[in-house]
Design a protein around this motif. Structure first.
Motif, PDB file in Angstrom:
ATOM      1  N   ASN A 139       0.820  -1.214   0.000  1.00  0.00           N
ATOM      2  CA  ASN A 139       0.000   0.000   0.000  1.00  0.00           C
ATOM      3  C   ASN A 139       0.854   1.265   0.000  1.00  0.00           C
ATOM      4  O   ASN A 139       0.387   2.323  -0.374  1.00  0.00           O
ATOM      5  N   GLU A 140       2.123   1.147   0.383  1.00  0.00           N
ATOM      6  CA  GLU A 140       3.058   2.278   0.337  1.00  0.00           C
ATOM      7  C   GLU A 140       3.935   2.219  -0.911  1.00  0.00           C
ATOM      8  O   GLU A 140       4.743   3.111  -1.142  1.00  0.00           O
ATOM      9  N   ARG A 141       3.810   1.120  -1.661  1.00  0.00           N
ATOM     10  CA  ARG A 141       4.623   0.884  -2.865  1.00  0.00           C
ATOM     11  C   ARG A 141       6.123   0.926  -2.539  1.00  0.00           C
ATOM     12  O   ARG A 141       6.911   1.516  -3.269  1.00  0.00           O
ATOM     13  N   LYS A 142       6.495   0.255  -1.458  1.00  0.00           N
ATOM     14  CA  LYS A 142       7.888   0.228  -1.019  1.00  0.00           C
ATOM     15  C   LYS A 142       8.369  -1.209  -0.871  1.00  0.00           C
ATOM     16  O   LYS A 142       7.686  -2.037  -0.258  1.00  0.00           O
ATOM     17  N   ILE A 143       9.541  -1.467  -1.430  1.00  0.00           N
ATOM     18  CA  ILE A 143      10.229  -2.746  -1.265  1.00  0.00           C
ATOM     19  C   ILE A 143      11.452  -2.489  -0.393  1.00  0.00           C
ATOM     20  O   ILE A 143      12.196  -1.529  -0.619  1.00  0.00           O
ATOM     21  N   TYR A 144      11.654  -3.367   0.572  1.00  0.00           N
ATOM     22  CA  TYR A 144      12.832  -3.304   1.434  1.00  0.00           C
ATOM     23  C   TYR A 144      13.623  -4.585   1.241  1.00  0.00           C
ATOM     24  O   TYR A 144      13.038  -5.670   1.206  1.00  0.00           O
ATOM     25  N   ILE A 145      14.935  -4.446   1.107  1.00  0.00           N
ATOM     26  CA  ILE A 145      15.799  -5.620   0.971  1.00  0.00           C
ATOM     27  C   ILE A 145      16.905  -5.552   2.009  1.00  0.00           C
ATOM     28  O   ILE A 145      17.281  -4.474   2.467  1.00  0.00           O
ATOM     29  N   CYS A 146      17.403  -6.712   2.368  1.00  0.00           N
ATOM     30  CA  CYS A 146      18.440  -6.810   3.391  1.00  0.00           C
ATOM     31  C   CYS A 146      19.768  -6.297   2.839  1.00  0.00           C
ATOM     32  O   CYS A 146      20.309  -6.854   1.884  1.00  0.00           O
ATOM     33  N   LYS A 147      20.277  -5.240   3.438  1.00  0.00           N
ATOM     34  CA  LYS A 147      21.488  -4.592   2.917  1.00  0.00           C
ATOM     35  C   LYS A 147      22.735  -5.456   3.070  1.00  0.00           C
ATOM     36  O   LYS A 147      23.723  -5.224   2.383  1.00  0.00           O
ATOM     37  N   THR A 148      22.685  -6.481   3.931  1.00  0.00           N
ATOM     38  CA  THR A 148      23.865  -7.336   4.114  1.00  0.00           C
ATOM     39  C   THR A 148      23.862  -8.558   3.193  1.00  0.00           C
ATOM     40  O   THR A 148      24.842  -9.296   3.159  1.00  0.00           O
ATOM     41  N   ASP A 149      22.788  -8.753   2.442  1.00  0.00           N
ATOM     42  CA  ASP A 149      22.751  -9.865   1.485  1.00  0.00           C
ATOM     43  C   ASP A 149      23.633  -9.539   0.287  1.00  0.00           C
ATOM     44  O   ASP A 149      23.874  -8.374  -0.028  1.00  0.00           O
ATOM     45  N   SER A 150      24.063 -10.574  -0.415  1.00  0.00           N
ATOM     46  CA  SER A 150      24.856 -10.371  -1.631  1.00  0.00           C
ATOM     47  C   SER A 150      24.013  -9.640  -2.669  1.00  0.00           C
ATOM     48  O   SER A 150      22.774  -9.684  -2.629  1.00  0.00           O
ATOM     49  N   ALA A 151      24.673  -9.000  -3.612  1.00  0.00           N
ATOM     50  CA  ALA A 151      23.963  -8.283  -4.677  1.00  0.00           C
ATOM     51  C   ALA A 151      23.061  -9.225  -5.458  1.00  0.00           C
ATOM     52  O   ALA A 151      21.951  -8.846  -5.852  1.00  0.00           O
ATOM     53  N   LEU A 152      23.499 -10.465  -5.674  1.00  0.00           N
ATOM     54  CA  LEU A 152      22.685 -11.421  -6.434  1.00  0.00           C
ATOM     55  C   LEU A 152      21.426 -11.794  -5.660  1.00  0.00           C
ATOM     56  O   LEU A 152      20.336 -11.889  -6.232  1.00  0.00           O
ATOM     57  N   ARG A 153      21.562 -12.011  -4.364  1.00  0.00           N
ATOM     58  CA  ARG A 153      20.386 -12.328  -3.541  1.00  0.00           C
ATOM     59  C   ARG A 153      19.436 -11.131  -3.476  1.00  0.00           C
ATOM     60  O   ARG A 153      18.214 -11.296  -3.526  1.00  0.00           O
TER      61      ARG A 153
END
Length: 169
Positions: free
Chosen positions: A57-71
């Protein structure tokens, strides 16, 4: 709730790539998210097993900054899958206010939730489209070379080949 066949998801992913001009590889996944009206942020989650989350509903994706770029790329594609398949209907966005947050965690790949299976399959089709995989396979590229071409892990590439009946390497 709508459930999709693998063929439907393949076609939807191909339509998204075509509609938003993604004809080069590796797919520019953040640009694709932005073209869909989604913003991508990196963060640290409270749980170690969470790789990504969408607040639709906010149109926001959050990703884990410590994961590899591929993940991170796969996590973004997965969350785009949730958005396209589960929250967006044409140009009308339908939110179930109690279920607008979705996490990609260690259980997502185990097949316990049809929504997670669908989002994973969508991500694979966005990052490694069937026709392009077959083309590279027929050109005798190695799994490592294909993974590099698509900017995915060799494990993800191997799974994709096996799923398409091209694997066993």
């Amino acid at each position: 709730m709508t459930h999709y066949t693998k063929e439907q998801i393949t076609n939807i992913a191909a339509d998204v790539l075509e509609m938003y001009g993604q004809r080069e590889y590796p797919v520019k996944i953040v640009a694709l998210a932005e073209a869909l009206g989604l913003s991508v942020y990196d963060t640290i989650f409270d749980r170690d097993d969470v790789a990504g989350m969408i607040k639709a509903n906010e149109r926001k994706i959050y990703i884990c900054k410590t994961d590899s770029a591929l993940r991170q790329r796969f996590s973004i594609a997965h969350e785009i899958g949730h958005y396209v398949l589960h929250y967006r209907s044409g140009e009308h966005i339908n939110f179930d206010e109690n279920k607008h947050i979705s996490f990609r965690d260690s259980l997502s790949s185990l097949g316990f939730s049809i929504k997670e299976v669908e989002a994973n399959y969508f991500a694979a089709n966005i990052l490694m489209p069937h026709t392009e995989v077959v083309k590279l396979y027929n050109d005798n590229l190695s799994i490592a070379d294909m993974a590099k071409y698509f900017a995915v892990s060799q494990t993800a590439m191997g799974h994709r080949l096996n799923f398409l009946g091209l694997g066993n390497e």
